[in-house]
Design an enzyme around this catalytic site. Structure first.
Site, short mmCIF file in Angstrom:
data_model
loop_
_atom_site.label_atom_id
_atom_site.label_comp_id
_atom_site.label_asym_id
_atom_site.label_seq_id
_atom_site.Cartn_x
_atom_site.Cartn_y
_atom_site.Cartn_z
N ASP A 64 -6.73 4.48 -4.84
CA ASP A 64 -7.48 4.25 -3.31
C ASP A 64 -8.25 5.72 -3.15
O ASP A 64 -8.46 6.48 -4.21
CB ASP A 64 -6.56 3.92 -2.33
CG ASP A 64 -7.31 3.35 -0.93
OD1 ASP A 64 -7.58 2.32 -0.96
OD2 ASP A 64 -7.48 4.11 0.07
N LYS A 92 0.67 -1.20 -0.12
CA LYS A 92 -0.17 0.16 -0.05
C LYS A 92 0.85 1.23 0.10
O LYS A 92 2.02 1.40 0.55
CB LYS A 92 -0.87 0.01 1.20
CG LYS A 92 -2.13 1.06 1.15
CD LYS A 92 -3.40 0.19 0.58
CE LYS A 92 -4.51 1.08 0.41
NZ LYS A 92 -5.59 0.48 0.08
N1 GLU Z 1 -7.28 0.31 -2.89
C1 GLU Z 1 -7.84 -0.88 -3.39
C2 GLU Z 1 -7.98 -1.93 -2.25
O1 GLU Z 1 -8.12 -1.22 -1.09
C3 GLU Z 1 -7.56 -1.39 -4.60
C4 GLU Z 1 -6.25 -1.90 -4.79
C5 GLU Z 1 -5.69 -2.56 -5.98
O2 GLU Z 1 -6.30 -2.63 -6.92
O3 GLU Z 1 -4.42 -2.88 -6.19
O4 GLU Z 1 -8.23 -3.11 -2.23
#
Ligand code: GLU
Length: 464
Positions: free
Chosen positions: A182, A142
């Protein structure tokens, strides 16, 4: 010596695995003191794992749990950029590559003033489990920044993104780490990040990032996928109790991308979303956020950058409750889609008092541990976010598959695969939860299933 038996797991509370979990939690608390959200996430997960560790003592012998709680890599960097007035600003950028045992790190980027190392750390830890639950070969990561896109011009956002990727490009790659969006990072930001990455590298590696526009390798349904996935998962829960979304009322928080997808799908299935919220309060729409005009207006509000749900109440002439959250509202289903710790113990008490039967988590970690425990004890069925909102990252992987095969699937094909993934997540966690004596407990099931996938891979790969 204590010989209390835990009624849920049938294990002695002084068992080796119990003591091992406690020692790892104590260590995590000691070395990450002040990181409350990270500790909250770790405690919630580890407390489900006692029966797994009793069955697999080799995970204790090889200290898998402590290794599982330590990020593989944390990157913190400076992001200088110039605003429209010529002032030089500096923000902080983060990327945490938490666990890569089952595949390249994968997870979104969040641009929001609340972002700090600890927030990214808890999100990356949870992403590891979420990604494992999808059954797809992706590790957890992340990233993000404390940059606030609200009220910024397009030029400012672009310059910020260019500066951000100037550092991040060194750490990502299709077999290394694959970011996505996100909160605060949508198609526009992804475009600026990818465009500058391509410029720096001189290569067209479109599977290095997901959430792209369709014009250069994005996937149909990706914008809707998190919200649709939540509703598909919720439908599985209701099916389990021989119920249906049709005719149900839903109290929802947030009005961003996730809420938008949920509203769209709930309306399609004949349910009714009756609340939306923003930082300024919540609205109550008795007729439901069901028409195309209302659902499209969520995007308009987001693009306006005002971040005020009051705008909805003015536009559609519905009541607005300033500074309040929607958790006192009577509804059949609750879906928090805003931000972490949106539901605390007091809200949980209101929810129980209202006789709500189902709560499906849309945002990442939207309930405090006290709220979860209280609602669970009082019979609320909870769909945990790491399972319920896994549809977003799952469709990101479908996007990568299409990029690698150099073809695009139709809307229907992607949607069908998304539904299949959500149905399987539900099936897998229900089955493991009952195997380990928890009955229909989606929280324990998700923690156990996700952990076991990653732990096995870690165990097989030696010491990392
Ligand atoms: N931000 C999204 C999540 O919390 C998607 C992450 C992604 O597609 O890599 O899962």
């Amino acid at each position: 010596m204590k010989d209390t038996i835990n009624p849920k797991t049938n294990l002695k509370e002084d068992s080796i695995s119990h003591r091992y979990i406690k020692s790892v939690i104590d260590k995590v608390k000691k070395i990450n003191n002040n990181e409350e959200k990270f500790i909250q996430a770790v405690e919630e997960v580890l407390n489900s794992l006692e029966p797994v560790l009793s069955r697999y003592p080799e995970y204790i012998e090889t200290n898998i749990l402590e290794r599982f709680c330590e990020p593989e890599r944390q990157i913190v960097f400076k992001v200088p950029w110039e605003d429209d007035m010529g002032n030089i600003k500096v923000n902080r950028g983060f990327r945490i590559q938490f666990n890569g045992a089952i595949g390249p790190y994968k997870g979104g980027l969040r641009f929001h003033p609340s972002v700090d190392l600890e927030t990214i750390k808890f999100l990356a830890f949870e992403q590891t489990l979420k990604n494992a639950l999808t059954g797809l070969p992706i590790g957890g990561g992340k990233g993000g920044s404390d940059f606030d896109p609200k009220g910024k011009s397009d030029g400012e956002i672009r310059r910020f993104c260019e500066s951000f990727i100037c550092e991040l490009y060194k750490h990502i790659g299709k077999d290394i780490d694959i970011p996505a969006g996100d909160i605060g990072v949508g198609k526009k930001e992804i475009g600026y990040l990818f465009g500058y990455y391509r410029r720096i590298k001189g290569t067209f590696e479109n599977s290095v990032i997901t959430g792209k526009d369709l014009s250069y390798g994005g996937s149909l349904i990706r914008p809707e996928s998190t919200g649709f996935g939540i509703v598909y998962f919720c439908r599985e829960i209701l099916n389990h109790f021989k119920e249906d979304i049709y005719g149900k009322t839903v109290a929802l928080s947030g009005f961003g991308n996730v809420s938008w997808g949920v509203c769209k799908k709930i309306a399609e299935l004949g349910g009714k979303v009756i609340t939306l919220s923003g930082p300024d309060g919540y609205i109550y729409d008795a007729k439901g956020v069901s028409t195309k005009e209302k659902i499209d207006y969520l995007i308009e509000m987001r693009n306006s950058g005002r971040d005020k749900i009051e705008d909805y109440s003015k536009k559609f002439n519905v009541p607005f409750f300033s500074g309040e959250k929607p958790w006192k509202v009577k509804a059949d289903i609750i879906i928090p889609c805003a931000i972490e710790n949106d539901i605390d113990l007091n809200s949980a008490k209101d929810i129980v008092k209202n006789g709500v039967k189902y709560l499906c988590e849309g945002a990442n970690m939207p309930c405090t541990n006290e709220a979860i425990n209280y609602m669970r004890e009082n019979g609320v069925i909870i769909g945990p976010f790491k399972a319920a909102n896994a549809g977003g990252v799952a469709v990101s992987v479908l996007e990568i598959s299409q990029n690698n095969m150099k073809l695009s699937w139709s809307k229907e094909e992607v949607d069908l695969k998304l539904n299949e993934i959500m149905v399987n997540i539900h099936k897998n966690i229900v089955s493991i939860s009952s195997q380990y004596g928890f009955g229909y407990d989606l929280i324990s099931g998700a923690n156990i299933y996700g952990f076991m996938k990653v732990a096995k891979a870690m165990y097989m790969q030696g010491i990392y």
